[in-house]
Design a protein around this motif. Structure first.
Motif, mmCIF file in Angstrom:
data_model
loop_
_atom_site.group_PDB
_atom_site.id
_atom_site.type_symbol
_atom_site.label_atom_id
_atom_site.label_comp_id
_atom_site.label_asym_id
_atom_site.label_seq_id
_atom_site.Cartn_x
_atom_site.Cartn_y
_atom_site.Cartn_z
ATOM 1 N N ALA A 71 -36.060 -5.255 8.027
ATOM 2 C CA ALA A 71 -36.771 -6.226 7.191
ATOM 3 C C ALA A 71 -36.010 -7.552 7.133
ATOM 4 N N LEU A 72 -34.686 -7.483 7.017
ATOM 5 C CA LEU A 72 -33.891 -8.703 7.001
ATOM 6 C C LEU A 72 -33.959 -9.419 8.345
ATOM 7 N N ALA A 73 -33.887 -8.672 9.425
ATOM 8 C CA ALA A 73 -33.931 -9.264 10.765
ATOM 9 C C ALA A 73 -35.261 -9.959 11.006
ATOM 10 N N ALA A 74 -36.323 -9.400 10.484
ATOM 11 C CA ALA A 74 -37.647 -9.996 10.667
ATOM 12 C C ALA A 74 -37.739 -11.351 9.964
ATOM 13 N N ASN A 75 -36.950 -11.523 8.909
ATOM 14 C CA ASN A 75 -36.977 -12.774 8.142
ATOM 15 C C ASN A 75 -35.881 -13.754 8.550
ATOM 16 N N ARG A 76 -35.038 -13.364 9.494
ATOM 17 C CA ARG A 76 -33.902 -14.196 9.870
ATOM 18 C C ARG A 76 -34.175 -14.922 11.181
ATOM 19 N N ARG A 77 -33.940 -16.195 11.171
ATOM 20 C CA ARG A 77 -34.092 -16.991 12.378
ATOM 21 C C ARG A 77 -32.866 -16.779 13.253
ATOM 22 N N SER A 78 -33.085 -16.539 14.518
ATOM 23 C CA SER A 78 -31.970 -16.406 15.458
ATOM 24 C C SER A 78 -31.373 -17.781 15.721
ATOM 25 N N PRO A 79 -30.053 -17.845 15.878
ATOM 26 C CA PRO A 79 -29.457 -19.147 16.171
ATOM 27 C C PRO A 79 -29.906 -19.664 17.534
ATOM 28 N N THR A 80 -30.056 -20.947 17.631
ATOM 29 C CA THR A 80 -30.429 -21.557 18.906
ATOM 30 C C THR A 80 -29.225 -21.517 19.840
ATOM 31 N N LEU A 81 -29.481 -21.709 21.118
ATOM 32 C CA LEU A 81 -28.399 -21.744 22.093
ATOM 33 C C LEU A 81 -27.407 -22.846 21.736
ATOM 34 N N GLN A 82 -27.912 -23.984 21.291
ATOM 35 C CA GLN A 82 -27.035 -25.081 20.886
ATOM 36 C C GLN A 82 -26.140 -24.660 19.720
ATOM 37 N N GLU A 83 -26.702 -23.935 18.753
ATOM 38 C CA GLU A 83 -25.906 -23.452 17.617
ATOM 39 C C GLU A 83 -24.865 -22.436 18.077
ATOM 40 N N ARG A 84 -25.250 -21.561 18.983
ATOM 41 C CA ARG A 84 -24.297 -20.574 19.507
ATOM 42 C C ARG A 84 -23.152 -21.271 20.241
ATOM 43 N N ARG A 85 -23.494 -22.296 21.016
ATOM 44 C CA ARG A 85 -22.462 -22.995 21.785
ATOM 45 C C ARG A 85 -21.566 -23.859 20.903
ATOM 46 N N HIS A 86 -22.022 -24.160 19.700
ATOM 47 C CA HIS A 86 -21.151 -24.870 18.763
ATOM 48 C C HIS A 86 -19.975 -23.964 18.387
ATOM 49 N N THR A 87 -20.245 -22.679 18.258
ATOM 50 C CA THR A 87 -19.213 -21.697 17.923
ATOM 51 C C THR A 87 -18.471 -21.212 19.164
ATOM 52 N N HIS A 88 -19.219 -20.901 20.223
ATOM 53 C CA HIS A 88 -18.655 -20.376 21.479
ATOM 54 C C HIS A 88 -19.204 -21.240 22.617
ATOM 55 N N SER A 89 -18.397 -22.163 23.083
ATOM 56 C CA SER A 89 -18.857 -23.200 24.014
ATOM 57 C C SER A 89 -19.484 -22.675 25.303
ATOM 58 N N ASN A 90 -19.137 -21.470 25.728
ATOM 59 C CA ASN A 90 -19.697 -20.923 26.966
ATOM 60 C C ASN A 90 -20.716 -19.813 26.723
ATOM 61 N N SER A 91 -21.228 -19.740 25.515
ATOM 62 C CA SER A 91 -22.205 -18.708 25.172
ATOM 63 C C SER A 91 -23.378 -18.716 26.148
ATOM 64 N N HIS A 92 -23.682 -17.560 26.694
ATOM 65 C CA HIS A 92 -24.817 -17.341 27.593
ATOM 66 C C HIS A 92 -24.702 -18.066 28.936
ATOM 67 N N ARG A 93 -23.547 -18.595 29.242
ATOM 68 C CA ARG A 93 -23.344 -19.165 30.578
ATOM 69 C C ARG A 93 -22.914 -18.035 31.503
ATOM 70 N N PRO A 94 -23.294 -18.096 32.770
ATOM 71 C CA PRO A 94 -22.885 -17.025 33.685
ATOM 72 C C PRO A 94 -21.367 -17.030 33.907
ATOM 73 N N TRP A 95 -20.833 -15.838 34.136
ATOM 74 C CA TRP A 95 -19.426 -15.703 34.486
ATOM 75 C C TRP A 95 -19.294 -15.997 35.978
ATOM 76 N N THR A 96 -18.302 -16.782 36.335
ATOM 77 C CA THR A 96 -18.051 -17.068 37.740
ATOM 78 C C THR A 96 -17.017 -16.074 38.267
ATOM 79 N N PRO A 97 -16.914 -15.923 39.578
ATOM 80 C CA PRO A 97 -15.854 -15.069 40.132
ATOM 81 C C PRO A 97 -14.463 -15.546 39.692
ATOM 82 N N GLU A 98 -14.291 -16.854 39.550
ATOM 83 C CA GLU A 98 -13.009 -17.385 39.086
ATOM 84 C C GLU A 98 -12.738 -16.969 37.634
ATOM 85 N N ASP A 99 -13.794 -17.011 36.793
ATOM 86 C CA ASP A 99 -13.659 -16.553 35.404
ATOM 87 C C ASP A 99 -13.239 -15.086 35.379
#
Length: 146
Positions: A71-99
């Protein structure tokens, strides 16, 4: 202690938080404890039942908690990618072989923690743990999950 006493401890990590749920059954009575701490050890949650409840009631308590979470999840807005990247700058970016290679190298160093890796890679604790698992890598000796 009673011969019928049994206890289960479950741990879960989310971002920089660690939670522990302890269920203790003594005969037909259930005692529930929940504690949560952040990466610096500060207390986030401290709950325990004032009185043990009938152990047979555990399934209905789980059902209520799951229903409340849904019920709480249904009422909660998921953070946008921009909001996620404010906290974790590489959020949802692909991992490279170098990474991946850098992650393996850093994880092999004694004393490296997941928290250290989150800062180096700009990714969440869950993303780091998931990538370590995917690569089959464990943190080096003498490490603290920190």
């Amino acid at each position: 202690m009673s011969a019928s006493l049994s206890q289960v401890r479950l741990h879960a990590d989310q971002d920089d938080h660690r939670y522990e749920l302890t269920l203790t059954v003594d005969g037909d009575r259930l005692h529930i404890e929940l504690r949560g701490n952040d990466a610096d050890g500060r207390l986030l949650a401290d709950f325990s039942t004032a009185e043990p409840v009938p152990a047979a009631h555990l399934p209905v308590l789980v059902q209520l908690l799951a229903g409340g979470q849904a019920a709480l999840a249904a009422n909660r807005r998921s953070p946008t990618l921009q909001e996620r990247r404010h906290t974790h700058s590489n959020s949802h970016r692909p991992w490279t072989p170098e990474d991946d290679q850098r992650l393996k190298d850093l994880a092999a160093a004694p004393g490296t923690t997941v928290r250290d890796l989150t800062q180096v890679f700009g990714r969440s604790r869950g993303a780091i743990r998931s990538r370590l698992d995917r690569l089959g890598v464990e943190l080096g000796a003498d490490t603290d999950e920190g």
